[in-house]
Motif scaffolding. Sequence first.
Motif, PDB file in Angstrom:
ATOM      1  N   ILE A 289       0.881  -1.168   0.000  1.00 33.15           N
ATOM      2  CA  ILE A 289       0.000   0.000   0.000  1.00 33.15           C
ATOM      3  C   ILE A 289       0.913   1.210   0.000  1.00 33.15           C
ATOM      4  N   THR A 290       0.789   2.052  -1.007  1.00 33.52           N
ATOM      5  CA  THR A 290       1.661   3.213  -1.150  1.00 33.52           C
ATOM      6  C   THR A 290       0.831   4.475  -1.213  1.00 33.52           C
ATOM      7  N   SER A 291       1.501   5.609  -0.938  1.00 30.39           N
ATOM      8  CA  SER A 291       0.857   6.907  -1.109  1.00 30.39           C
ATOM      9  C   SER A 291       0.852   7.272  -2.590  1.00 30.39           C
ATOM     10  N   LYS A 292       0.192   8.375  -2.896  1.00 30.90           N
ATOM     11  CA  LYS A 292       0.134   8.814  -4.298  1.00 30.90           C
ATOM     12  C   LYS A 292       1.512   9.152  -4.864  1.00 30.90           C
ATOM     13  N   SER A 293       2.450   9.495  -3.961  1.00 29.31           N
ATOM     14  CA  SER A 293       3.789   9.862  -4.423  1.00 29.31           C
ATOM     15  C   SER A 293       4.730   8.666  -4.482  1.00 29.31           C
ATOM     16  N   GLY A 294       4.252   7.479  -4.105  1.00 30.74           N
ATOM     17  CA  GLY A 294       5.083   6.294  -4.158  1.00 30.74           C
ATOM     18  C   GLY A 294       5.750   5.926  -2.850  1.00 30.74           C
ATOM     19  N   LYS A 295       5.399   6.599  -1.758  1.00 29.38           N
ATOM     20  CA  LYS A 295       5.960   6.281  -0.451  1.00 29.38           C
ATOM     21  C   LYS A 295       5.340   4.996   0.076  1.00 29.38           C
ATOM     22  N   ALA A 296       6.160   4.036   0.461  1.00 26.51           N
ATOM     23  CA  ALA A 296       5.662   2.747   0.952  1.00 26.51           C
ATOM     24  C   ALA A 296       5.112   2.904   2.358  1.00 26.51           C
ATOM     25  N   LEU A 297       3.804   2.601   2.532  1.00 25.04           N
ATOM     26  CA  LEU A 297       3.179   2.634   3.843  1.00 25.04           C
ATOM     27  C   LEU A 297       3.184   1.248   4.475  1.00 25.04           C
ATOM     28  N   VAL A 298       2.762   0.233   3.712  1.00 25.12           N
ATOM     29  CA  VAL A 298       2.791  -1.163   4.158  1.00 25.12           C
ATOM     30  C   VAL A 298       3.233  -2.004   2.969  1.00 25.12           C
ATOM     31  N   SER A 299       4.170  -2.912   3.188  1.00 22.91           N
ATOM     32  CA  SER A 299       4.629  -3.781   2.104  1.00 22.91           C
ATOM     33  C   SER A 299       4.990  -5.141   2.674  1.00 22.91           C
ATOM     34  N   ARG A 300       4.450  -6.182   2.057  1.00 24.04           N
ATOM     35  CA  ARG A 300       4.742  -7.557   2.475  1.00 24.04           C
ATOM     36  C   ARG A 300       5.350  -8.298   1.291  1.00 24.04           C
ATOM     37  N   GLN A 301       6.618  -8.735   1.422  1.00 23.59           N
ATOM     38  CA  GLN A 301       7.297  -9.446   0.360  1.00 23.59           C
ATOM     39  C   GLN A 301       7.098 -10.956   0.563  1.00 23.59           C
ATOM     40  N   PHE A 302       6.833 -11.668  -0.517  1.00 23.58           N
ATOM     41  CA  PHE A 302       6.599 -13.106  -0.446  1.00 23.58           C
ATOM     42  C   PHE A 302       7.735 -13.914  -1.064  1.00 23.58           C
TER      43      PHE A 302
END
Length: 529
Positions: free
Chosen positions: A8-21
């Motif tokens: 889940i990122t902001s409109k500017s591309g800032k990572a808010l939540v990221s889960r790598q699999f």
Amino acid sequence: MVVLAASITSKSGKALVSRQFVEMSRIRIEGLLAAFPKLIGSGKQHTYVETENVRYVYQPMEGVYLLLVTNKQSNILEDLDTLRLLSKVVPEYSASLDEEGICKHAFELIFAFDEVISLGHKENVTVAQVRQYCEMESHEERLHKLVLQSKINETKDVMKRKANEIDKSKIERGKLEKGGYSALQSMSSMGSIGRMDSAFSNDMGISSGNTFGSGSGFGITSEVDSFSTKSKGRPSAAVTAPTKGMGMKLGKSQRANQFLESLKAEGEVIVEDVRPSKAAAAPPLTDPVTLTVEEKLNVTLKRDGGLSNFDVQGTLSLQILNQDDGFIQVQIESAGNPEIKFKTHPNINKELFSSENILGSKDPNRPFPAGQSGDGLGLLKWRMQSKDESAVPLTINCWPSVSGNETYVSIEYEASSMFDLQNVVISVPLPALREAPNVRQIDGEWRFDSRNSILEWSILLIDNSNRSGSMEFVVPPADTSVFFPISVRFSAASTFSDMKVPSIVPLKGGAPPKFSQRTQLVTESYQVV
């Protein structure tokens, strides 16, 4: 289908939540997410974009993007189905779909992502099942908590019983001590009454063996005699001269001083634990009249260029030594900048100021007060706000870049020709470091504050000989946002308003009193964010 990451990122591309699999470095996922906003178009609600290596499947959700990063060989239909399920799961855990709401429920969202996607493949679950799995209750866990709570309660009961027993023993001991002391008093009253040494009041002991008489008529001769013999043969603790102790020392011990000296040798800044002394007083007034012009600068610059805030607030203050010199008017001159708005003191004649630029009291028979403490009496205030970046006296550019196991940071400053800046200090925040950064090039001097993890770049004077300068240093790999906000402080001997006092006009005739003028520009808040 293989999902590399769900984010889940902001409109500017800032990572808010990221889960790598899959196995993926932080730098790579941050680079993929940062490149995503540059690839998408406008006016689309649910679509995908592809690059040479990965595919982005995304869906806008109010102020954020829900994003799947997959490989190009994955099934786009399954990707869309997974994205559709995630778009239903996210509102279940975060009611507000903005940056604050997403960050507040970040861990719940990651757990939910794990229930939807396993090892890069979608699980056959529904939204209700995801919530049930995340909130699953365990009978064994509940039983363990009950057993643990019962042990805690039992321990508290034992503690209470022990405390009651201790209290009872203290009460009984006190009664016995009181009984022994009263019996001793009755014995002394029945015998020959002697004196008690002053040490009794200090140490609650008996000072000499001559206190008691024979007491033979009362059948207690043996006890009293034996006690007297012991007292005579060996002095009691009460009469023993107290050893000269060290008392309570307020100074530092030698071991503490050695420890502080070793810290200083390692480069630590030691703040002495002393009482705050009085603030350093301003230079003493020598002239009968002193006028002080001071401007405070508040500037916020953007790291990518541009001006966010520019605000200048200035004051003209008056200090008079003798009351006889208070019958004056002050003639002023300024640069005439239309962006500067002036405001006079309520007791100043506004018409006289507007027409002739003279600061004088409304009542000519009322002098300006003398002996004002601090900066004196404020006669005039002004304010200047601007969106023009050319008005900024000092701009800072910071270029951090990660290369391998190191982060290279290049910082440069550019000063306008309006002012000569003095005592310039540029403070750059750093990641937590064990050692000082490797400063490879610098125009000026630097100091590393290890306690606050800040690198301070100092330039004593910026004039026409050094309107620009740079510094380059290297630290271990770190996020580029760590190096912001950069704080700057400096001073200057001239101001934006160019406020001057050419003369003073006496109201009672005669020669005007001698006067002096002090002018300075200081930074109150100057940051690059």
